[in-house]
Design an enzyme around this catalytic site. Structure first.
Site, short mmCIF file in Angstrom:
data_model
loop_
_atom_site.label_atom_id
_atom_site.label_comp_id
_atom_site.label_asym_id
_atom_site.label_seq_id
_atom_site.Cartn_x
_atom_site.Cartn_y
_atom_site.Cartn_z
N THR A 1 0.84 -1.20 0.00
CA THR A 1 0.00 0.00 0.00
C THR A 1 0.88 1.25 0.00
OG1 THR A 1 -1.78 -1.18 1.12
CG2 THR A 1 -1.82 1.22 1.27
N ASN B 1 -6.07 -10.37 -7.50
CA ASN B 1 -6.10 -11.02 -6.18
C ASN B 1 -7.37 -11.84 -5.96
OD1 ASN B 1 -6.68 -8.08 -6.34
ND2 ASN B 1 -7.66 -8.39 -4.37
N GLN C 1 0.42 -10.19 -6.15
CA GLN C 1 -0.08 -11.57 -6.27
C GLN C 1 0.73 -12.37 -7.28
OE1 GLN C 1 -2.25 -12.83 -4.24
NE2 GLN C 1 -3.19 -11.03 -3.33
N SER D 1 4.80 -7.19 -1.77
CA SER D 1 4.49 -7.25 -0.34
C SER D 1 5.01 -8.56 0.24
CB SER D 1 2.97 -7.17 -0.17
OG SER D 1 2.64 -7.19 1.20
N ALA D 2 5.69 -8.49 1.38
CA ALA D 2 6.31 -9.70 1.95
C ALA D 2 5.28 -10.74 2.39
CB ALA D 2 7.20 -9.31 3.13
N HIS D 3 4.14 -10.27 2.92
CA HIS D 3 3.24 -11.23 3.57
C HIS D 3 2.47 -12.11 2.60
CE1 HIS D 3 -0.86 -9.23 3.43
NE2 HIS D 3 -0.12 -8.16 3.21
N THR E 1 14.06 4.94 9.98
CA THR E 1 14.94 3.80 10.24
C THR E 1 14.28 2.53 9.71
OG1 THR E 1 15.81 4.92 12.17
CG2 THR E 1 16.14 2.53 12.08
N CYS F 1 -8.95 -8.25 1.95
CA CYS F 1 -8.18 -7.13 2.48
C CYS F 1 -9.09 -6.15 3.20
CB CYS F 1 -7.47 -6.39 1.35
SG CYS F 1 -5.95 -7.20 0.88
N1 PLP Z 1 -2.16 -5.21 -4.13
C1 PLP Z 1 -2.74 -6.43 -4.14
C2 PLP Z 1 -3.07 -7.08 -5.46
C3 PLP Z 1 -3.06 -7.06 -2.94
O1 PLP Z 1 -3.66 -8.27 -2.97
C4 PLP Z 1 -2.75 -6.41 -1.71
C5 PLP Z 1 -3.13 -7.02 -0.42
O2 PLP Z 1 -4.08 -7.76 -0.33
C6 PLP Z 1 -2.12 -5.15 -1.75
C7 PLP Z 1 -1.85 -4.59 -2.98
C8 PLP Z 1 -1.77 -4.42 -0.50
O3 PLP Z 1 -0.63 -4.98 0.10
P1 PLP Z 1 -0.20 -4.65 1.60
O4 PLP Z 1 -1.03 -5.51 2.46
O5 PLP Z 1 1.26 -5.03 1.67
O6 PLP Z 1 -0.38 -3.19 1.83
#
Ligand code: PLP
Length: 372
Positions: A74, A145, A173, A193-195, A231, A319
Site C-alpha cells: 500500500t 487477487n 499476487q 508485499s512480503a506477507h 529507520t 483485504c
Molecule cells: N495489491 C494487491 C493485489 C493485494 O492483494 C494487496 C493485499 O491484499 C495489496 C496490494 C496491499 O498490500 P499490503 O497488504 O502489503 O499493503
C-alpha cells in the site's frame, strides 16, 4: 478433545510465515544496531538489509540500488503513483486493489479507469483508445487477487511505452507465482508485499528499473537513498529477503504443485455442484487461485459455515475485512451482482497439500447438502 485441524486456504489474503523467514527474523532481532550507524553493530544491521535488498531485486531482475523498502505494498503504491508534473495522467485497470485505486497521489481529473474484458483481463482496445489522448502512466496488476486472472502486462506495456508513458505493475499476487522480472512484464516499476510470499506483514518494496527514481512520500532522514525516510524495519526486511529467496527458487515447482491442487478442487466442485461458475477460468490464471459461485449462494454465509468446519476461505477481497462489498474484479468483468455476491475464493499457499483439498470438498459438500 483436541480442536479440529484447521485448513487455511486464503493465501491471497496472506500467507503463513515460512520457516526460513521466521529464522531470518529471529536472527535479525539480535542485530540491534541502526543500519545507518557506521560501527560494527550498525554494519551488522545494514548487512541484513542489503542482503534482503539483493533478494528482492532478483525477483524483478533489477539492481539492488533500485529497491526501496516500505511498510507494505500500500505504501509502495502511494510512493510509485505520484505525478511527475501537473499534467501527467494515470490509467488504472478496473480490477485493481484499493491500494492502487484509492492510494495514488494524482488529481481525480487526471485519472481514468480502463475496463476489463469479460474474462477479467484488461481491455487492451480500451487502453489503446485512452492512450490516443496522449502519454500516460498505467497501473496494472500482474494478476488479480480475487480471480487470479493474469493480466496482459507485456502487451499493455508495449502500448503505453509507444505512447511515451510508463507502467507500474502491482506484482503483489504475481511474485513467487509467475515471472515478474521487468524483462518479462515490460513494467517500469513494481510493488511487492512480503506477507503474500511467506514473509512478515507490514513490509514491502517498490522496485524500479535503473534510473527511475520515485517521488518521496516520507521525508526526513536520508534512508533508502532519500526515497523513504525512517529507520528501516530490519527484522521485517530480513524476513522479507528470506521469503523472496524461497519464492524465487520454488516458483515453477510450486506453480505445478498448486495447479494440481486447484484442478482437483475444481473437479470436485463440479461433481458437488454442476451449476458452479468458475470465474476467469479461460485466460491464463494463477495456479493457486480459484474463484467460484453457485447461483443463489450467499458467500458470507458459506464463509461462516466453512469456518465452523475448520476451513478458512475468503469471499471476494479479504483485504477489506469486515466489509462484504461486491468484488470490483467480478463486477468489472461484467458478472451480475447477484452472482458476484455468492463468490468464494480459495487460494493455496506453500503450506497446503491434497489433504486440504479433500477437507474443503468434504466440508463444502456437507454445507451444500444442509442447504438443500
Ligand atoms: N495489491 C494487491 C493485489 C493485494 O492483494 C494487496 C493485499 O491484499 C495489496 C496490494 C496491499 O498490500 P499490503 O497488504 O502489503 O499493503
Amino acid at each position: 478433545m483436541s480442536p479440529a485441524k484447521r485448513h487455511y486456504l486464503d493465501a491471497n489474503a496472506t500467507t503463513p510465515l515460512r520457516p526460513e523467514a521466521r529464522a531470518a527474523m529471529l536472527e535479525a532481532m539480535e542485530a540491534h544496531g541502526n543500519p545507518s550507524s557506521i560501527h560494527a553493530e550498525g554494519r551488522a544491521a545494514r548487512g541484513i538489509v542489503e542482503d534482503a535488498r539483493e533478494a528482492v531485486a532478483a525477483l524483478f531482475g533489477a539492481r539492488s540500488r533500485d529497491v526501496v523498502f516500505t511498510s507494505g505494498a500500500t505504501e509502495a503504491a502511494a510512493l510509485a503513483l505520484a505525478p511527475p508534473d501537473e499534467g501527467t495522467r494515470l490509467l488504472i485497470g478496473a480490477g485493481e486493489h484499493p491500494a492502487v485505486r484509492l492510494g495514488h497521489r494524482y488529481a481525480t481529473e487526471n485519472v481514468q479507469t480502463i475496463r476489463l474484458t469479460p474474462d477479467g483481463t484488461l481491455d487492451l482496445e480500451a487502453l489503446a483508445m485512452a492512450l490516443e489522448g496522449g502519454p500516460a502512466r498505467l497501473a496494472l496488476q500482474a494478476a488479480n487477487n480475487e480471480t487470479g486472472a493474469i493480466q496482459p502486462l507485456a502487451a499493455a506495456a508495449a502500448l503505453v511505452h509507444s505512447a511515451g508513458g510508463l507502467v507500474i505493475a502491482d506484482a503483489v499476487q504475481g511474485v513467487g507465482r509467475i515471472d515478474c522480472r521487468f524483462e518479462a512484464t515490460g513494467a517500469d516499476m513494481a510493488l511487492v508485499s512480503a506477507h503474500k510470499i511467506g514473509g512478515p506483514k507490514g513490509v514491502g518494496a517498490l522496485v524500479s528499473r535503473a534510473g527511475l527514481a520515485p517521488i518521496p512520500l516520507l521525508r526526513g532522514g536520508g534512508q533508502e537513498r532519500g526515497a523513504r525516510a525512517g529507520t528501516e524495519n530490519v527484522v521485517g526486511i530480513g524476513g522479507f529477503g528470506a521469503a523472496a529467496r524461497v519464492a524465487m527458487a520454488t516458483r515453477e515447482a510450486e506453480a505445478a504443485r498448486l495447479g494440481a491442487l486447484r484442478d482437483a478442487l475444481e473437479t470436485g466442485l463440479r461433481a458437488l455442484a454442476p451449476d458452479v461458475v468458475i470465474f476467469a477460468e479461460g485466460p491464463p490464471r494463477l495456479a493457486n487461485t480459484s474463484c467460484f459461485a453457485g447461483p443463489g449462494t450467499d458467500a458470507a454465509m458459506l464463509v461462516i459455515a466453512l469456518d465452523l468446519a475448520g476451513i478458512a476461505v475468503s469471499s471476494g477481497a479479504a483485504c477489506s475485512s469486515g466489509k462484504v462489498a461486491p468484488s470490483v474484479a467480478l463486477l468489472g468483468m461484467g458478472v451480475a451482482p447477484a452472482l458476484a455476491k455468492g463468490a468464494l475464493r480459495v487460494s493455496f499457499g506453500w503450506d497446503n497439500d491434497a489433504g486440504d483439498v479433500a477437507a474443503f470438498l468434504a466440508a463444502f459438500g456437507q454445507v451444500l447438502r444442509r442447504r438443500r
